[in-house]
Design an enzyme around this catalytic site. Sequence first.
Site, PDB file in Angstrom:
ATOM      1  N   VAL A 221      29.222  -2.593  16.698  1.00 20.46           N
ATOM      2  CA  VAL A 221      29.942  -2.748  15.419  1.00 20.46           C
ATOM      3  C   VAL A 221      29.948  -4.214  15.003  1.00 20.46           C
ATOM      4  O   VAL A 221      29.661  -4.549  13.850  1.00 20.46           O
ATOM      5  CB  VAL A 221      31.380  -2.208  15.533  1.00 20.46           C
ATOM      6  CG1 VAL A 221      32.170  -2.513  14.251  1.00 20.46           C
ATOM      7  CG2 VAL A 221      31.367  -0.708  15.797  1.00 20.46           C
TER       8      VAL A 221
ATOM      9  N   PRO B 248      34.519 -10.304  26.345  1.00 14.52           N
ATOM     10  CA  PRO B 248      33.925 -10.712  27.623  1.00 14.52           C
ATOM     11  C   PRO B 248      32.407 -10.533  27.657  1.00 14.52           C
ATOM     12  O   PRO B 248      31.729 -11.142  28.481  1.00 14.52           O
ATOM     13  CB  PRO B 248      34.606  -9.795  28.647  1.00 14.52           C
ATOM     14  CG  PRO B 248      35.066  -8.622  27.858  1.00 14.52           C
ATOM     15  CD  PRO B 248      35.403  -9.128  26.501  1.00 14.52           C
TER      16      PRO B 248
ATOM     17  N   PRO C  50       0.004  -4.298  -1.231  1.00 16.14           N
ATOM     18  CA  PRO C  50      -1.351  -3.785  -1.054  1.00 16.14           C
ATOM     19  C   PRO C  50      -1.762  -2.646  -1.973  1.00 16.14           C
ATOM     20  O   PRO C  50      -2.926  -2.244  -1.969  1.00 16.14           O
ATOM     21  CB  PRO C  50      -1.344  -3.315   0.396  1.00 16.14           C
ATOM     22  CG  PRO C  50       0.076  -2.924   0.647  1.00 16.14           C
ATOM     23  CD  PRO C  50       0.897  -3.917  -0.125  1.00 16.14           C
TER      24      PRO C  50
ATOM     25  N   ASP D 100      -2.968  -8.156 -12.545  1.00 16.30           N
ATOM     26  CA  ASP D 100      -4.306  -8.083 -11.963  1.00 16.30           C
ATOM     27  C   ASP D 100      -4.744  -6.635 -11.823  1.00 16.30           C
ATOM     28  O   ASP D 100      -3.913  -5.716 -11.739  1.00 16.30           O
ATOM     29  CB  ASP D 100      -4.300  -8.718 -10.561  1.00 16.30           C
ATOM     30  CG  ASP D 100      -4.620 -10.201 -10.610  1.00 16.30           C
ATOM     31  OD1 ASP D 100      -4.992 -10.689 -11.690  1.00 16.30           O
ATOM     32  OD2 ASP D 100      -4.482 -10.866  -9.569  1.00 16.30           O
TER      33      ASP D 100
ATOM     34  N   LYS E  28      -8.998  -8.347 -18.749  1.00 15.90           N
ATOM     35  CA  LYS E  28      -9.520  -8.247 -20.108  1.00 15.90           C
ATOM     36  C   LYS E  28      -9.218  -9.465 -20.962  1.00 15.90           C
ATOM     37  O   LYS E  28      -9.461  -9.466 -22.158  1.00 15.90           O
ATOM     38  CB  LYS E  28      -8.955  -6.983 -20.781  1.00 15.90           C
ATOM     39  CG  LYS E  28      -9.425  -5.694 -20.113  1.00 15.90           C
ATOM     40  CD  LYS E  28      -8.872  -4.472 -20.822  1.00 15.90           C
ATOM     41  CE  LYS E  28      -9.377  -3.203 -20.147  1.00 15.90           C
ATOM     42  NZ  LYS E  28      -8.825  -1.978 -20.789  1.00 15.90           N
TER      43      LYS E  28
ATOM     44  N   GLY F 153      -2.018  -8.513  -6.765  1.00 10.93           N
ATOM     45  CA  GLY F 153      -2.100  -7.684  -5.580  1.00 10.93           C
ATOM     46  C   GLY F 153      -1.857  -8.519  -4.338  1.00 10.93           C
ATOM     47  O   GLY F 153      -2.129  -9.723  -4.326  1.00 10.93           O
ATOM     48  N   GLY F 154      -1.326  -7.903  -3.291  1.00 13.02           N
ATOM     49  CA  GLY F 154      -1.100  -8.618  -2.039  1.00 13.02           C
ATOM     50  C   GLY F 154      -0.110  -9.741  -2.190  1.00 13.02           C
ATOM     51  O   GLY F 154       0.980  -9.569  -2.739  1.00 13.02           O
ATOM     52  N   ASP F 155      -0.490 -10.924  -1.703  1.00 12.58           N
ATOM     53  CA  ASP F 155       0.353 -12.114  -1.783  1.00 12.58           C
ATOM     54  C   ASP F 155      -0.315 -13.122  -2.713  1.00 12.58           C
ATOM     55  O   ASP F 155      -1.541 -13.285  -2.666  1.00 12.58           O
ATOM     56  CB  ASP F 155       0.522 -12.725  -0.384  1.00 12.58           C
ATOM     57  CG  ASP F 155       1.407 -13.960  -0.401  1.00 12.58           C
ATOM     58  OD1 ASP F 155       2.619 -13.809  -0.171  1.00 12.58           O
ATOM     59  OD2 ASP F 155       0.881 -15.068  -0.648  1.00 12.58           O
TER      60      ASP F 155
ATOM     61  N   MET G 238     -12.475  -8.724   0.421  1.00 11.70           N
ATOM     62  CA  MET G 238     -13.505  -8.914  -0.622  1.00 11.70           C
ATOM     63  C   MET G 238     -14.895  -9.031  -0.013  1.00 11.70           C
ATOM     64  O   MET G 238     -15.705  -9.862  -0.421  1.00 11.70           O
ATOM     65  CB  MET G 238     -13.186 -10.159  -1.457  1.00 11.70           C
ATOM     66  CG  MET G 238     -11.823 -10.129  -2.120  1.00 11.70           C
ATOM     67  SD  MET G 238     -11.442 -11.631  -3.054  1.00 11.70           S
ATOM     68  CE  MET G 238     -11.206 -12.800  -1.713  1.00 11.70           C
TER      69      MET G 238
ATOM     70  N   GLY H 207      -6.317   1.071   0.760  1.00 10.39           N
ATOM     71  CA  GLY H 207      -5.266   1.232   1.750  1.00 10.39           C
ATOM     72  C   GLY H 207      -3.879   1.311   1.151  1.00 10.39           C
ATOM     73  O   GLY H 207      -3.576   0.666   0.154  1.00 10.39           O
TER      74      GLY H 207
END
Length: 420
Positions: free
Chosen positions: A32, A52, A183, A206, A228, A259-261, A343, A372
């Site tokens: 807790v 204790p 991802p 993206d 575009k 996408g991704g980081d 890539m 993925g």
Amino acid sequence: MAEHAERTDHPAYPVGLRLGGRRVVVIGGGQVAQRRLPALIAAGADIVLVSPAATPSVEAMADAGEIRWERRRYADGDLAGAWYVLVASDDLAANDAASAEAERNRIWCVRSDDADAATAWTPATGRGEGVTVAVLTAGTHDRDPRHCAAVRDAIVEGLRDGTLAAPHHRTRAPGVALVGGGPGDPDLITVRGRRLLAGADVVIADRLGPRDLLDELPPHVEVIDAAKIPYGRYMAQEAINQALIDHAKAGKAVVRLKGGDPFVFGRGMEEAQALAAEGIACTVVPGISSSISVPGAAGIPVTHRGVAHEFTVVSGHVAPDDERSLVDWEALARLRGTLVLLMAVDKIGAIARALIAHGKAPDTPVALVQEGTTAAQRRVDATLETVAERAAAEEVRPPAVIVIGEVVAVGADIAPLPAE
């Protein structure tokens, strides 16, 4: 004179305690306390733990100086000067004595073992949209912590995914947020990223960003497909930079959804530098990189005890013999750990040949994981010697993450759950 005796059917009075710098005593160092202490630490309380023994996590908090730990049993007088006390030990007599001391000294006291004997209850809390949600039941007779938690979770999830509207005046100054979308699975964006998306005026997205999130945006949000933006491939990044600058200078809250980081082969720093040159505020929100999440979703650990103690992430967008390549393929071939290629689908043949030429075993396991974390995810297994042929035969297309190393075979007998 009002009668002091408490009526247990009264509802609790909700209030937010400002505990910064104020003494809080916790009796008991078990599970807790382990759950409650982080919030008390975050509130800035001056915390004294009397117990204790403690769980390893609680002990780590004491070792880090986040709490003070008195390694003994509770004794009368331990609550002197306290504003708030959490009684959470497995010693019923000590719990009764501590709550009695709290009552005598008019200190609000939470009892983990006996809610009816407590003078305060801990609500089920969660955070979303910049607010804290706290849920309490109406009275002692209908207390159901699971119901409180379920209501809290429903409210917080609604705030996060936009199904529960919470209109508010924007206090954030116009600027740009570079948001890593993860991802591909829209549920794998960070909470902060989703919150910024919900408050955006303009989203520049993206192709590899989580597209499903765009459907959740309000109708007034302008969505710009970065693929575009005009001026051709060579000028594409410069044009994206300019679009970010123009919309921010127009007083808009802009999200650059990647996408991704943003900083893992995402050109996020180029965009941050362009914004800084114009004096525009920029917030960077990290994302879950496909380099580790996609292999994981396919049942491949990039590290595994006794198999791989390191992993290396490499961009494969240029071939090893291309003069523009900055990769030391000879050094990579000597590594014993995992090699993750992003890539690299159309260059995998040249990359495999280079690794083998520099000494990598031809029978080294390889896995190609296409799309993925999404419903379309699929995995194709091969070896360095056969990967080019297998990729062509199976018509593997980008986006795909390629994993090279013995870890590919580690989880071969474990079927990962499909993306929901």
